[in-house]
Write a protein that holds these residues in place. Structure first.
Motif, PDB file in Angstrom:
ATOM      1  N   GLU A 139       0.841  -1.202   0.000  1.00  0.00           N
ATOM      2  CA  GLU A 139       0.000   0.000   0.000  1.00  0.00           C
ATOM      3  C   GLU A 139       0.878   1.255   0.000  1.00  0.00           C
ATOM      4  O   GLU A 139       0.550   2.252  -0.644  1.00  0.00           O
ATOM      5  N   ARG A 140       1.995   1.175   0.684  1.00  0.00           N
ATOM      6  CA  ARG A 140       2.915   2.311   0.744  1.00  0.00           C
ATOM      7  C   ARG A 140       3.480   2.634  -0.648  1.00  0.00           C
ATOM      8  O   ARG A 140       3.563   3.794  -1.043  1.00  0.00           O
ATOM      9  N   GLU A 141       3.853   1.592  -1.405  1.00  0.00           N
ATOM     10  CA  GLU A 141       4.338   1.802  -2.771  1.00  0.00           C
ATOM     11  C   GLU A 141       3.241   2.409  -3.643  1.00  0.00           C
ATOM     12  O   GLU A 141       3.488   3.339  -4.410  1.00  0.00           O
ATOM     13  N   THR A 163       0.581   4.179  -2.770  1.00  0.00           N
ATOM     14  CA  THR A 163       0.333   5.569  -2.396  1.00  0.00           C
ATOM     15  C   THR A 163       1.488   6.463  -2.829  1.00  0.00           C
ATOM     16  O   THR A 163       1.270   7.571  -3.323  1.00  0.00           O
ATOM     17  N   GLY A 164       2.720   5.971  -2.664  1.00  0.00           N
ATOM     18  CA  GLY A 164       3.897   6.762  -3.025  1.00  0.00           C
ATOM     19  C   GLY A 164       4.001   7.066  -4.507  1.00  0.00           C
ATOM     20  O   GLY A 164       4.556   8.084  -4.899  1.00  0.00           O
ATOM     21  N   GLU A 165       3.484   6.179  -5.340  1.00  0.00           N
ATOM     22  CA  GLU A 165       3.571   6.389  -6.782  1.00  0.00           C
ATOM     23  C   GLU A 165       2.259   6.891  -7.387  1.00  0.00           C
ATOM     24  O   GLU A 165       2.136   7.006  -8.604  1.00  0.00           O
ATOM     25  N   ASP A 166       1.292   7.198  -6.519  1.00  0.00           N
ATOM     26  CA  ASP A 166       0.022   7.783  -6.972  1.00  0.00           C
ATOM     27  C   ASP A 166       0.224   9.295  -7.025  1.00  0.00           C
ATOM     28  O   ASP A 166      -0.087  10.022  -6.082  1.00  0.00           O
ATOM     29  N   ARG A 185      -2.592  11.668  -6.281  1.00  0.00           N
ATOM     30  CA  ARG A 185      -3.189  11.367  -4.964  1.00  0.00           C
ATOM     31  C   ARG A 185      -4.702  11.133  -5.030  1.00  0.00           C
ATOM     32  O   ARG A 185      -5.439  11.495  -4.121  1.00  0.00           O
ATOM     33  N   TRP A 203      -4.435   4.441  -9.932  1.00  0.00           N
ATOM     34  CA  TRP A 203      -3.323   4.674 -10.847  1.00  0.00           C
ATOM     35  C   TRP A 203      -3.808   4.826 -12.277  1.00  0.00           C
ATOM     36  O   TRP A 203      -4.616   4.035 -12.766  1.00  0.00           O
ATOM     37  N   GLU A 241       1.045   6.301 -14.386  1.00  0.00           N
ATOM     38  CA  GLU A 241       1.559   5.955 -13.056  1.00  0.00           C
ATOM     39  C   GLU A 241       1.991   4.487 -13.018  1.00  0.00           C
ATOM     40  O   GLU A 241       3.030   4.153 -12.439  1.00  0.00           O
ATOM     41  N   HIS A 248       5.842   2.629 -12.461  1.00  0.00           N
ATOM     42  CA  HIS A 248       6.031   1.525 -11.509  1.00  0.00           C
ATOM     43  C   HIS A 248       6.564   0.268 -12.213  1.00  0.00           C
ATOM     44  O   HIS A 248       7.440  -0.414 -11.683  1.00  0.00           O
ATOM     45  N   THR A 293      10.163   0.557 -12.619  1.00  0.00           N
ATOM     46  CA  THR A 293      10.808   0.358 -11.322  1.00  0.00           C
ATOM     47  C   THR A 293      10.936  -1.126 -11.000  1.00  0.00           C
ATOM     48  O   THR A 293      11.980  -1.582 -10.532  1.00  0.00           O
TER      49      THR A 293
END
Length: 144
Positions: free
Chosen positions: A68-70, A72-75, A78, A82, A86, A90, A93
């Motif tokens: 979830e952190r990934e 949110t971080g790549e959204d 916000r 995605w 976006e 990812h 990555t």
């Protein structure tokens, strides 16, 4: 073995040149698992409701390992979902983390996406009211 005619060495060298070109072309051909087309295919497969956006649940339902952190971080915008852009960032990555080299078309697309993000961020900063609103990053004029 029959004697070579003067034409045979020319044909032989031509065949060797063709073989070398074929090997060179094969070496330069993009790997279908690390390119933009593959990224788009994975996105389309994961987009179960076909709305052009991906939720964290859609990604997880397709066994795409992501925290979830990934997510949110790549959204970037916000919005909790995605876009294809976006997801493309990812996907690149994930490739680099796994030691694979992204293809040139995927790299170019990610550069385009990140450039648009940067431009949007600058535009938003310039539009914000308050101290320094409307300022540009250009150096101030020096009086003469």
């Amino acid at each position: 073995m029959p004697a070579m005619t003067p034409l045979a060495p020319v044909l032989l060298s031509g065949l060797l040149a063709c073989a070398a070109l074929a090997r060179s072309a094969a070496a330069q051909a993009p790997n279908p698992t690390n390119g933009l087309a593959r990224s788009r295919a994975v996105f389309t497969a994961a987009d179960r409701d076909a709305n052009g956006r991906l939720t964290l649940e859609e990604l997880r339902a397709n066994q795409l390992a992501i925290t979830e952190r990934e997510f949110t971080g790549e959204d970037f915008d916000r919005d909790g979902i995605w876009s294809r852009d976006e997801f493309t960032v990812h996907f690149r990555t994930l490739l680099t983390r796994s030691g694979e080299r992204p293809s040139a078309d995927l790299d170019a697309e990610v550069v385009r996406v990140l450039g648009l993000r940067r431009a949007r961020t600058v535009d938003e900063a310039r539009a914000r009211p308050g101290p320094g609103a409307g300022r540009t990053t250009a150096a101030p004029a020096v009086p003469r």
